[in-house]
Design a protein around this motif. Structure first.
Motif, PDB file in Angstrom:
ATOM      1  N   SER A  79     -19.811 129.931 -51.017  1.00 37.85           N
ATOM      2  CA  SER A  79     -18.934 130.999 -50.500  1.00 37.85           C
ATOM      3  C   SER A  79     -17.483 130.722 -50.847  1.00 37.85           C
ATOM      4  O   SER A  79     -16.746 131.620 -51.272  1.00 37.85           O
ATOM      5  CB  SER A  79     -19.096 131.118 -48.986  1.00 37.85           C
ATOM      6  N   LEU A  80     -17.067 129.476 -50.681  1.00 37.31           N
ATOM      7  CA  LEU A  80     -15.695 129.105 -51.007  1.00 37.31           C
ATOM      8  C   LEU A  80     -15.436 129.253 -52.500  1.00 37.31           C
ATOM      9  O   LEU A  80     -14.441 129.862 -52.912  1.00 37.31           O
ATOM     10  CB  LEU A  80     -15.416 127.674 -50.568  1.00 37.31           C
ATOM     11  N   ILE A  81     -16.323 128.701 -53.320  1.00 35.76           N
ATOM     12  CA  ILE A  81     -16.146 128.753 -54.772  1.00 35.76           C
ATOM     13  C   ILE A  81     -16.114 130.192 -55.265  1.00 35.76           C
ATOM     14  O   ILE A  81     -15.287 130.559 -56.114  1.00 35.76           O
ATOM     15  CB  ILE A  81     -17.260 127.966 -55.482  1.00 35.76           C
ATOM     16  N   ASP A  82     -16.994 131.040 -54.737  1.00 38.93           N
ATOM     17  CA  ASP A  82     -17.023 132.449 -55.146  1.00 38.93           C
ATOM     18  C   ASP A  82     -15.701 133.133 -54.832  1.00 38.93           C
ATOM     19  O   ASP A  82     -15.167 133.890 -55.656  1.00 38.93           O
ATOM     20  CB  ASP A  82     -18.168 133.186 -54.446  1.00 38.93           C
ATOM     21  N   ASP A  83     -15.167 132.847 -53.639  1.00 41.48           N
ATOM     22  CA  ASP A  83     -13.924 133.492 -53.231  1.00 41.48           C
ATOM     23  C   ASP A  83     -12.749 133.013 -54.086  1.00 41.48           C
ATOM     24  O   ASP A  83     -11.925 133.818 -54.551  1.00 41.48           O
ATOM     25  CB  ASP A  83     -13.639 133.195 -51.752  1.00 41.48           C
ATOM     26  N   THR A  85     -12.922 131.706 -57.099  1.00 41.68           N
ATOM     27  CA  THR A  85     -13.126 132.186 -58.469  1.00 41.68           C
ATOM     28  C   THR A  85     -12.653 133.622 -58.622  1.00 41.68           C
ATOM     29  O   THR A  85     -11.952 133.970 -59.586  1.00 41.68           O
ATOM     30  CB  THR A  85     -14.613 132.081 -58.860  1.00 41.68           C
ATOM     31  N   ASP A  86     -13.017 134.478 -57.662  1.00 43.35           N
ATOM     32  CA  ASP A  86     -12.582 135.879 -57.711  1.00 43.35           C
ATOM     33  C   ASP A  86     -11.060 135.972 -57.679  1.00 43.35           C
ATOM     34  O   ASP A  86     -10.456 136.769 -58.412  1.00 43.35           O
ATOM     35  CB  ASP A  86     -13.173 136.664 -56.545  1.00 43.35           C
ATOM     36  N   LEU A  87     -10.441 135.161 -56.831  1.00 44.88           N
ATOM     37  CA  LEU A  87      -8.988 135.191 -56.705  1.00 44.88           C
ATOM     38  C   LEU A  87      -8.317 134.718 -57.986  1.00 44.88           C
ATOM     39  O   LEU A  87      -7.383 135.353 -58.483  1.00 44.88           O
ATOM     40  CB  LEU A  87      -8.548 134.325 -55.527  1.00 44.88           C
ATOM     41  N   ARG A 162      -1.824 113.631 -38.821  1.00 47.55           N
ATOM     42  CA  ARG A 162      -1.484 114.578 -39.893  1.00 47.55           C
ATOM     43  C   ARG A 162      -2.164 115.928 -39.676  1.00 47.55           C
ATOM     44  O   ARG A 162      -3.262 116.005 -39.134  1.00 47.55           O
ATOM     45  CB  ARG A 162      -1.871 114.022 -41.239  1.00 47.55           C
ATOM     46  N   ASN A 163      -1.445 116.968 -40.093  1.00 43.36           N
ATOM     47  CA  ASN A 163      -2.028 118.294 -40.310  1.00 43.36           C
ATOM     48  C   ASN A 163      -2.250 118.469 -41.797  1.00 43.36           C
ATOM     49  O   ASN A 163      -1.374 118.127 -42.593  1.00 43.36           O
ATOM     50  CB  ASN A 163      -1.087 119.405 -39.842  1.00 43.36           C
ATOM     51  N   LEU A 164      -3.398 119.015 -42.176  1.00 45.47           N
ATOM     52  CA  LEU A 164      -3.586 119.426 -43.558  1.00 45.47           C
ATOM     53  C   LEU A 164      -3.630 120.944 -43.595  1.00 45.47           C
ATOM     54  O   LEU A 164      -4.456 121.571 -42.932  1.00 45.47           O
ATOM     55  CB  LEU A 164      -4.872 118.853 -44.162  1.00 45.47           C
ATOM     56  N   ASP A 165      -2.688 121.524 -44.345  1.00 46.02           N
ATOM     57  CA  ASP A 165      -2.586 122.974 -44.501  1.00 46.02           C
ATOM     58  C   ASP A 165      -2.904 123.329 -45.944  1.00 46.02           C
ATOM     59  O   ASP A 165      -2.429 122.670 -46.864  1.00 46.02           O
ATOM     60  CB  ASP A 165      -1.161 123.465 -44.194  1.00 46.02           C
ATOM     61  N   THR A 166      -3.692 124.357 -46.132  1.00 45.18           N
ATOM     62  CA  THR A 166      -3.993 124.766 -47.498  1.00 45.18           C
ATOM     63  C   THR A 166      -4.278 126.257 -47.520  1.00 45.18           C
ATOM     64  O   THR A 166      -4.161 126.947 -46.510  1.00 45.18           O
ATOM     65  CB  THR A 166      -5.186 123.969 -48.073  1.00 45.18           C
ATOM     66  N   GLY A 167      -4.645 126.763 -48.687  1.00 47.26           N
ATOM     67  CA  GLY A 167      -4.900 128.195 -48.811  1.00 47.26           C
ATOM     68  C   GLY A 167      -3.642 128.990 -49.079  1.00 47.26           C
ATOM     69  O   GLY A 167      -3.545 130.159 -48.733  1.00 47.26           O
ATOM     70  N   LEU A 168      -2.639 128.359 -49.700  1.00 42.72           N
ATOM     71  CA  LEU A 168      -1.350 128.995 -49.957  1.00 42.72           C
ATOM     72  C   LEU A 168      -1.502 130.304 -50.714  1.00 42.72           C
ATOM     73  O   LEU A 168      -1.825 130.332 -51.892  1.00 42.72           O
ATOM     74  CB  LEU A 168      -0.453 128.028 -50.751  1.00 42.72           C
ATOM     75  N   PHE A 169      -1.281 131.414 -49.997  1.00 42.11           N
ATOM     76  CA  PHE A 169      -1.392 132.761 -50.563  1.00 42.11           C
ATOM     77  C   PHE A 169      -2.759 133.018 -51.197  1.00 42.11           C
ATOM     78  O   PHE A 169      -2.879 133.765 -52.156  1.00 42.11           O
ATOM     79  CB  PHE A 169      -0.285 133.020 -51.578  1.00 42.11           C
ATOM     80  N   LEU A 170      -3.777 132.386 -50.663  1.00 41.93           N
ATOM     81  CA  LEU A 170      -5.106 132.529 -51.240  1.00 41.93           C
ATOM     82  C   LEU A 170      -5.929 133.506 -50.417  1.00 41.93           C
ATOM     83  O   LEU A 170      -6.768 133.124 -49.611  1.00 41.93           O
ATOM     84  CB  LEU A 170      -5.798 131.160 -51.332  1.00 41.93           C
ATOM     85  N   GLY A 171      -5.697 134.789 -50.612  1.00 42.18           N
ATOM     86  CA  GLY A 171      -6.538 135.822 -50.041  1.00 42.18           C
ATOM     87  C   GLY A 171      -6.272 136.108 -48.576  1.00 42.18           C
ATOM     88  O   GLY A 171      -6.860 135.478 -47.704  1.00 42.18           O
ATOM     89  N   TRP A 172      -5.418 137.051 -48.285  1.00 36.53           N
ATOM     90  CA  TRP A 172      -5.115 137.416 -46.902  1.00 36.53           C
ATOM     91  C   TRP A 172      -6.184 138.357 -46.367  1.00 36.53           C
ATOM     92  O   TRP A 172      -6.486 139.381 -46.973  1.00 36.53           O
ATOM     93  CB  TRP A 172      -3.744 138.066 -46.820  1.00 36.53           C
ATOM     94  N   ASP A 173      -6.785 138.000 -45.248  1.00 31.92           N
ATOM     95  CA  ASP A 173      -7.785 138.820 -44.586  1.00 31.92           C
ATOM     96  C   ASP A 173      -7.070 139.691 -43.553  1.00 31.92           C
ATOM     97  O   ASP A 173      -6.692 139.208 -42.481  1.00 31.92           O
ATOM     98  CB  ASP A 173      -8.833 137.921 -43.912  1.00 31.92           C
ATOM     99  N   LYS A 174      -6.861 140.970 -43.890  1.00 29.10           N
ATOM    100  CA  LYS A 174      -6.086 141.861 -43.022  1.00 29.10           C
ATOM    101  C   LYS A 174      -6.749 142.062 -41.665  1.00 29.10           C
ATOM    102  O   LYS A 174      -6.078 142.139 -40.636  1.00 29.10           O
ATOM    103  CB  LYS A 174      -5.903 143.218 -43.714  1.00 29.10           C
ATOM    104  N   LYS A 175      -8.072 142.144 -41.682  1.00 25.83           N
ATOM    105  CA  LYS A 175      -8.795 142.415 -40.441  1.00 25.83           C
ATOM    106  C   LYS A 175      -8.646 141.271 -39.440  1.00 25.83           C
ATOM    107  O   LYS A 175      -8.343 141.490 -38.260  1.00 25.83           O
ATOM    108  CB  LYS A 175     -10.272 142.655 -40.741  1.00 25.83           C
ATOM    109  N   ASN A 176      -8.850 140.048 -39.912  1.00 19.72           N
ATOM    110  CA  ASN A 176      -8.809 138.895 -39.023  1.00 19.72           C
ATOM    111  C   ASN A 176      -7.451 138.189 -38.994  1.00 19.72           C
ATOM    112  O   ASN A 176      -7.254 137.255 -38.224  1.00 19.72           O
ATOM    113  CB  ASN A 176      -9.884 137.881 -39.447  1.00 19.72           C
ATOM    114  N   LYS A 177      -6.529 138.646 -39.852  1.00 19.82           N
ATOM    115  CA  LYS A 177      -5.188 138.070 -39.936  1.00 19.82           C
ATOM    116  C   LYS A 177      -5.253 136.564 -40.198  1.00 19.82           C
ATOM    117  O   LYS A 177      -4.639 135.750 -39.497  1.00 19.82           O
ATOM    118  CB  LYS A 177      -4.388 138.368 -38.675  1.00 19.82           C
ATOM    119  N   THR A 178      -6.023 136.203 -41.213  1.00 20.11           N
ATOM    120  CA  THR A 178      -6.187 134.806 -41.600  1.00 20.11           C
ATOM    121  C   THR A 178      -6.161 134.695 -43.120  1.00 20.11           C
ATOM    122  O   THR A 178      -6.348 135.683 -43.831  1.00 20.11           O
ATOM    123  CB  THR A 178      -7.525 134.235 -41.092  1.00 20.11           C
TER     124      THR A 178
END
Length: 401
Positions: A79-83, A85-87, A162-178
């Motif tokens: 699921s992660l790889i597919d998302d 890859t599409d992006l 530590r906090n690990l943050d990632t997903g920088l501008f990688l696909g905004w989900d408007k419905k769930n705001k994530t």
């Protein structure tokens, strides 16, 4: 119009839009929040968010050692790889993306032992091409943001979080705001016990399918976290040199940290190796030890380093702790991503007398140190061997930063 020119223009436009969105959201944040409210009651965290633990048996062959974990989680990895890859295809275009992936096949074959073999094993057990597993393993060099804190209490005990943050501008989900990639990484987050001859060599927080080390502790010796550093001579430059000029004398950052966790004898040994080894990408290494004063930030470019130790900071009020985000500590943090200021403020407000994993967790739970891209928080103590991680979710109102 030539298709390559069109795709390049398309990428440029998308990145410009992302940058504009980033600045607008950051300005809104600045206007709406002049002072940061320090979190004081987040610790202890809810056990339902505790990251699960798995064993990696280093006595098994590299092709086999990841099999149980990858088989259990491979649908989530797909699921992660597919998302992603599409992006990536939407940003680069299918033709350019296809060329990149073909180059990754040849890149994978040049990776040092046992990482290439492990990637091949993971690819086989996940039913994914080696090229996409390679992409996944170099993902850190492009998209990861982090906050790390080391602190010492009045008795000389060292704590590391530590906090690990990632997903920088990688696909905004408007419905769930994530951020989609951040959400897809949550179920892939695991604590790993690396064992050899029946003994735990070290523990790490990682993602299924990722063979490098970003967060780890070696009980009785040292704790480690790795934060991305932005530099003109960055990971892409090192990557090009690796591929085009076959310059394999440099070390992959997260492979080096794994070697350090497996082989370094103690805190000082780890500090020396991480300071002086030639790197493929710039980075911040944050270390915690077992003795008073054993805590440091190693600011690395690819060939040189700057060192800041506990009790040697210019700001006397902060000498019992160190905070590192993704910007050089001797420079002002950028207005659009200042996690350093609230982290420093909340550490000072907490006070040296309250230095503990609890204080660090509360600081790492303070917005915007905690944000919508935060995947996990890890708390460590090399002295006691404490190592615990929790999945993080930032309730609204919470901006991406």
């Amino acid at each position: 119009m030539d298709s390559n020119v069109f795709q390049t223009s398309k990428m440029k436009t998308l990145f410009q839009l992302a940058a504009c969105t980033f600045v607008i959201l950051s300005l809104i944040h600045l206007v709406s929040s002049e002072e940061h409210v320090c979190e004081t009651s987040a610790y202890p965290p809810d056990e339902k968010n505790l990251v699960p633990t798995y064993v990696v048996n280093l006595d098994l062959s590299p092709l086999q050692r990841w099999a149980p974990l990858v088989i259990e989680k491979r649908h989530m990895l797909h699921s992660l790889i597919d998302d992603v890859t599409d992006l990536m295809e939407s940003l680069a275009g299918k033709k350019i993306f296809s060329t990149i992936m073909k180059n990754l096949d040849s890149l994978a074959a040049t990776l040092p032992y046992p990482y290439y073999e492990e990637i091949i094993g993971i690819a086989g057990y996940s039913n994914l091409p080696p090229s996409v597993i390679t992409m996944y393993n170099v993902f850190y060099e492009v998209f990861t943001l982090c906050t790390s804190i080391v602190a010492q209490d009045a008795d000389g005990n060292i704590f590391h979080g530590r906090n690990l943050d990632t997903g920088l501008f990688l696909g905004w989900d408007k419905k769930n705001k994530t951020w989609k990639v951040a959400e897809l990484l949550h179920p892939l987050t695991v604590n790993l016990q690396f064992e050899k001859e029946g003994k735990i060599i070290f523990e790490s927080t990682s993602f299924v399918g990722y063979v490098g080390i970003l967060t780890a502790v070696q009980k009785g010796s040292f704790s480690l976290s790795l934060n991305k550093r932005f530099s003109w001579n960055g990971g892409f430059m090192g990557l090009l040199e690796w591929i085009l000029f076959e310059d394999h004398s440099q070390s992959w950052v997260s492979f080096l940290t794994r070697e350090v966790m497996q082989e370094a004898k103690d805190y000082e040994d780890a500090k020396q190796i991480l300071s002086k080894t030639r790197l493929l990408a710039p980075v911040y290494f944050i270390l915690g030890g077992t003795k008073p004063g054993e805590g440091c930030i190693i600011t690395r470019d690819r060939d040189h380093f700057e060192l800041m130790n506990l009790w040697t900071t210019k700001n006397g009020s902060g000498s019992w702790y160190l905070v590192q985000t993704n910007y050089d500590h001797w420079k002002q943090a950028p207005f659009f991503d200042d996690r350093r200021t609230p982290a420093n403020q909340c550490m000072v407000d907490g006070g040296a007398k309250n230095a503990s994993v609890g204080l660090i967790y509360n600081v790492l739970s303070t917005k915007p140190v905690l944000n919508k891209e935060t995947i996990y928080t890890t708390l460590m103590s090399a002295q006691s061997g404490e190592f615990s991680s929790w999945l993080r979710y930032c309730p609204d109102p919470c901006l991406p930063w």
